[in-house]
Design an enzyme around this catalytic site. Structure first.
Site, mmCIF file in Angstrom:
data_model
loop_
_atom_site.group_PDB
_atom_site.id
_atom_site.type_symbol
_atom_site.label_atom_id
_atom_site.label_comp_id
_atom_site.label_asym_id
_atom_site.label_seq_id
_atom_site.Cartn_x
_atom_site.Cartn_y
_atom_site.Cartn_z
ATOM 1 N N CYS A 52 24.237 49.650 -8.846
ATOM 2 C CA CYS A 52 23.068 49.837 -7.971
ATOM 3 C C CYS A 52 23.432 49.513 -6.527
ATOM 4 O O CYS A 52 23.899 48.409 -6.239
ATOM 5 C CB CYS A 52 21.930 48.939 -8.448
ATOM 6 S SG CYS A 52 20.591 48.804 -7.241
ATOM 7 N N CYS A 55 21.465 46.237 -5.130
ATOM 8 C CA CYS A 55 21.631 44.870 -5.631
ATOM 9 C C CYS A 55 22.497 44.044 -4.665
ATOM 10 O O CYS A 55 23.367 44.586 -3.983
ATOM 11 C CB CYS A 55 22.275 44.890 -7.020
ATOM 12 S SG CYS A 55 21.100 45.184 -8.368
ATOM 13 N N ASN A 77 18.635 53.210 6.605
ATOM 14 C CA ASN A 77 18.884 54.181 5.533
ATOM 15 C C ASN A 77 20.189 54.943 5.784
ATOM 16 O O ASN A 77 20.405 55.461 6.882
ATOM 17 C CB ASN A 77 17.702 55.162 5.483
ATOM 18 C CG ASN A 77 17.634 55.924 4.178
ATOM 19 O OD1 ASN A 77 18.654 56.291 3.596
ATOM 20 N ND2 ASN A 77 16.422 56.160 3.701
ATOM 21 N N HIS A 116 17.029 43.369 -9.865
ATOM 22 C CA HIS A 116 17.030 44.808 -10.130
ATOM 23 C C HIS A 116 15.874 45.244 -11.043
ATOM 24 O O HIS A 116 15.398 46.376 -10.951
ATOM 25 C CB HIS A 116 18.365 45.172 -10.771
ATOM 26 C CG HIS A 116 18.572 46.639 -10.975
ATOM 27 N ND1 HIS A 116 18.810 47.507 -9.928
ATOM 28 C CD2 HIS A 116 18.562 47.411 -12.098
ATOM 29 C CE1 HIS A 116 18.957 48.741 -10.398
ATOM 30 N NE2 HIS A 116 18.806 48.713 -11.715
ATOM 31 N N ASN A 156 7.927 54.794 -2.736
ATOM 32 C CA ASN A 156 7.885 55.755 -3.833
ATOM 33 C C ASN A 156 8.319 55.007 -5.079
ATOM 34 O O ASN A 156 9.447 54.522 -5.138
ATOM 35 C CB ASN A 156 8.847 56.920 -3.597
ATOM 36 C CG ASN A 156 8.434 57.779 -2.429
ATOM 37 O OD1 ASN A 156 7.247 57.984 -2.205
ATOM 38 N ND2 ASN A 156 9.394 58.275 -1.676
ATOM 39 N N SER A 164 14.921 57.519 -6.474
ATOM 40 C CA SER A 164 16.196 57.736 -7.159
ATOM 41 C C SER A 164 16.851 56.428 -7.584
ATOM 42 O O SER A 164 17.939 56.429 -8.131
ATOM 43 C CB SER A 164 17.129 58.552 -6.263
ATOM 44 O OG SER A 164 17.174 58.006 -4.972
ATOM 45 N N HIS A 167 15.566 49.931 -8.536
ATOM 46 C CA HIS A 167 15.556 48.625 -7.854
ATOM 47 C C HIS A 167 14.317 48.571 -6.946
ATOM 48 O O HIS A 167 14.075 49.499 -6.182
ATOM 49 C CB HIS A 167 16.839 48.455 -7.036
ATOM 50 C CG HIS A 167 17.042 47.051 -6.560
ATOM 51 N ND1 HIS A 167 18.053 46.239 -7.016
ATOM 52 C CD2 HIS A 167 16.325 46.300 -5.680
ATOM 53 C CE1 HIS A 167 17.965 45.059 -6.426
ATOM 54 N NE2 HIS A 167 16.914 45.073 -5.609
ATOM 55 N N HIS A 169 12.055 48.668 -4.163
ATOM 56 C CA HIS A 169 12.265 48.867 -2.723
ATOM 57 C C HIS A 169 11.264 49.861 -2.168
ATOM 58 O O HIS A 169 10.682 50.659 -2.890
ATOM 59 C CB HIS A 169 13.691 49.370 -2.448
ATOM 60 C CG HIS A 169 13.905 50.809 -2.828
ATOM 61 N ND1 HIS A 169 14.014 51.232 -4.150
ATOM 62 C CD2 HIS A 169 14.025 51.932 -2.072
ATOM 63 C CE1 HIS A 169 14.195 52.546 -4.179
ATOM 64 N NE2 HIS A 169 14.202 53.002 -2.927
ATOM 65 N N GLN A 171 10.336 52.044 1.855
ATOM 66 C CA GLN A 171 10.995 52.599 3.026
ATOM 67 C C GLN A 171 10.111 52.440 4.257
ATOM 68 O O GLN A 171 8.906 52.240 4.150
ATOM 69 C CB GLN A 171 11.259 54.092 2.828
ATOM 70 C CG GLN A 171 12.158 54.429 1.657
ATOM 71 C CD GLN A 171 12.606 55.888 1.688
ATOM 72 O OE1 GLN A 171 13.001 56.404 2.732
ATOM 73 N NE2 GLN A 171 12.544 56.548 0.558
HETATM 74 O O1 LIG Z 1 14.646 58.804 0.600
HETATM 75 P P1 LIG Z 1 14.687 59.063 -0.873
HETATM 76 O O2 LIG Z 1 14.095 57.946 -1.687
HETATM 77 O O3 LIG Z 1 16.060 59.449 -1.363
HETATM 78 O O4 LIG Z 1 13.772 60.355 -1.100
HETATM 79 C C1 LIG Z 1 12.448 60.373 -1.530
HETATM 80 O O5 LIG Z 1 11.531 59.923 -0.520
HETATM 81 C C2 LIG Z 1 11.477 60.718 0.666
HETATM 82 C C3 LIG Z 1 10.377 60.177 1.560
HETATM 83 O O6 LIG Z 1 9.111 60.214 0.949
HETATM 84 C C4 LIG Z 1 11.251 62.202 0.356
HETATM 85 O O7 LIG Z 1 11.430 62.953 1.526
HETATM 86 C C5 LIG Z 1 12.214 62.716 -0.713
HETATM 87 O O8 LIG Z 1 11.875 64.037 -1.069
HETATM 88 C C6 LIG Z 1 12.145 61.801 -1.937
HETATM 89 O O9 LIG Z 1 13.054 62.241 -2.933
#
Ligand SMILES: O=P(O)(O)O[C@H]1O[C@H](CO)[C@@H](O)[C@H](O)[C@H]1O
Ligand SMILES: O=P(O)(O)O[C@H]1O[C@H](CO)[C@@H](O)[C@H](O)[C@H]1O
Lengths: 351, 351
Positions: A52, A55, A77, A116, A156, A164, A167, A169, A171
């Site tokens: 991961c 982690c 990021n 995690h 998300n 994806s 863990h 988290h 943004q």
């Molecule tokens: O940045 P990540 O987690 O890879 O990506 C995810 O969140 C983003 C922000 O909402 C989106 O644009 C992506 O389509 C989604 O897969």
């Protein structure tokens, strides 16, 4: 003619934050589902995973190792959608139809915990309070940058929501311009404030508090409810009882109360279908353009996709993409189902 | 300062149909994907399935048997989101925040073919012309109903797009009010027409025809292109070259040419990742409110979710739900990839 019954008859409801209508079809909740089934998330993650990239101690895509962090941890990021570079305005002018502008911004990742295998509903209130303080710090410092006029904090959760990495988290995307949907909300909040000298959400909250039926959980400082105009089946919104324009205005007491309601609401979500409930969630608050924003009222949206069970989601497709958002179950029924859930997480009930 | 390069640098583009911006992050197409993988649709369906409620002769949920139809077949949706019942306006008044109205409408299902294992790209142009004629008939007859002011024709294709039956079919939702997104388009088209005495899409098409780079396929009567402001990775739009306000104005030649471009565009979609390409598609055209609509210009949108392969889709989540639509690959690059595809279906190339 038949008498109108909102629990039975198709109707439209108005969303004053986005200035749009949504279609409600209560009777349609009964339709059988033969379509796609979602995978339910695995429930046996270790608390540390050496593959991961979030982690503690592990090496990320850019070759840098994460520190041995203990609470939350923030970094830029590695695959940012916005770039921290000032680009010269292009020489090619926009035409009437090919209208564009360069965009400047900073994208960050916020790890909520070094563990995690945790998620927000499984974290302690003391740990969540530290997440809230991290959001405050990021909103303040990113917002202080001259070119940054808006800071979008979001999460998300779950692979069904495009996440994806399990863990825990979220943004932050901070940028120069006001994004489309935020600009729409800003216009609506501003028009209301000009007219009434109170925030739109202040007055809305009063109506919802009197009505009771869409309230999910509340404390002295925050209220979580299913908005009257909710589009996702179990969509909710946390609103600060006091009209604060952004997260930095929270007192210590409010920070704690926000952490508490975050935990309680997400526990109810997990308990509803006894699964790690997926969602996209995020905070709408005042732009960081250096102006006063008495019209803004701090709130956090939760947009969860599940409809009937851990494996059947609502598809916002076809009619919804072309015409109007549509929901089957009524917001009142969703609120009731969530309200009835315990605030003790189902995994802890089992022990 | 760095010079702006639209193939490299984050920027925003303006969508004049919805009056909103979208964020383009071209460099982000390079990010690795470790998230959810979609199931690819099975490719071995029989041409008749006795468990399918859309196949000829089979019995539907309401106990009625489908006729032995030969081309397309239309029936009222057994689980309709709108009801063909006039409901009395409710006695309870809308308050400032609890604003609603009953909605009246008719939902239909349109089977495109009796063959269970076909899809639009696998059908003959002659068969697709009959589908176009069915749409014309439905738009005309539903639109002629006093209470119906708008007719939304659409198709959800693929289980990833919420389609619960692979039998080739679309839907029609016809209703009393103008849905939110259509009302937005109507406002934009009207403002443009008032100002220029030409339709917005007429002038847009001229600019795109001159630019060439976003055109995917065209014939004498229709143009398929990736809009400058496309949000989905391979989003396209078919626009009639002549400004017709709705599908009933098509000449016989135009009906045929529309069937042709429908087939060619969807074959290119299937060929791109050698899979049955999922999408939601639908027609935007004039309201059926009995008024003239010279400002409306017939067009059909395709919103396909796939991003990199048959199993990796674009997630419109988090930032997109809260703030603004976002795309990675540029519209110009998507148009090029689609344009390069053959108009012979990959399954037929194999033989
Ligand atoms: O940045 P990540 O987690 O890879 O990506 C995810 O969140 C983003 C922000 O909402 C989106 O644009 C992506 O389509 C989604 O897969
Ligand atoms: O009517 P269907 O095919 O069962 O349902 C599908 O299309 C509808 C119209 O776009 C959506 O509201 C549903 O969420 C989707 O699953």
């Amino acid at each position: 003619m038949i008498l109108f019954d909102p629990t039975e008859h198709p109707h439209k409801r108005f969303n004053p934050l986005q200035d749009e209508w949504i279609l409600v079809s209560p009777h349609r909740a009964k339709r059988p589902w033969q379509g796609q089934q979602e995978k339910t998330p695995a429930d046996n993650r270790p608390d540390y995973d050496d593959t991961c990239y979030l982690c503690p101690g592990n090496i990320r895509a850019n070759g840098i190792a994460n520190p041995d962090y203990e609470d939350s941890y923030v970094f830029d990021n590695d695959f940012a959608a916005l770039k921290n570079e000032i680009i010269a305005q292009p020489e090619v002018a926009s035409t009437s139809f090919f209208k564009f502008q360069p965009e400047y911004g900073i994208c960050r990742v916020v790890c909520f915990s070094p563990k995690h295998n945790l998620t927000i509903p499984e974290m302690e209130v003391s740990q969540l309070t530290k997440v809230v303080q991290t959001w405050i710090h990021e909103y303040r410092t990113l917002g202080a940058i001259e070119e940054i006029n808006y800071v979008q904090i979001f999460e998300n959760k779950g692979s069904i929501m495009g996440c994806s990495n399990p863990h825990p988290h979220g943004q932050i995307w901070a940028q120069h311009t006001l994004p489309t949907k935020v600009a729409k909300v800003a216009t609506q909040l501003n028009a209301y404030f000009q007219k009434h000298q109170r925030t739109l959400l202040e007055d809305y909250l009063t109506e919802e508090t009197n009505a009771e039926e869409r309230i999910v959980v509340r404390n002295d400082f925050f209220t979580a409810l299913v908005p009257y105009w909710a589009t996702w089946p179990f969509e909710t919104m946390i609103i600060s009882n006091r009209a604060i324009s952004n997260i930095t205005e929270m007192t210590k007491e409010e920070q704690l109360a926000f952490a508490e309601i975050l935990q309680q609401l997400t526990i109810k979500y997990d308990n509803l279908f006894e699964t790690s409930f997926p969602y996209s969630a995020g905070i709408h608050q005042a732009p960081t353009d250096g102006k006063e924003h008495p019209e803004w009222h701090f709130h956090m949206h939760f947009y969860p996709p599940l409809l009937r069970s851990a494996s059947v989601k609502k598809f916002m497709v076809g009619y919804e993409m072309l015409a109007e958002s549509q929901r089957d179950i009524t917001p009142e029924r969703s609120a009731q189902l969530l309200r009835e859930q315990s605030t003790i997480h189902y995994k802890k009930q089992r022990i």
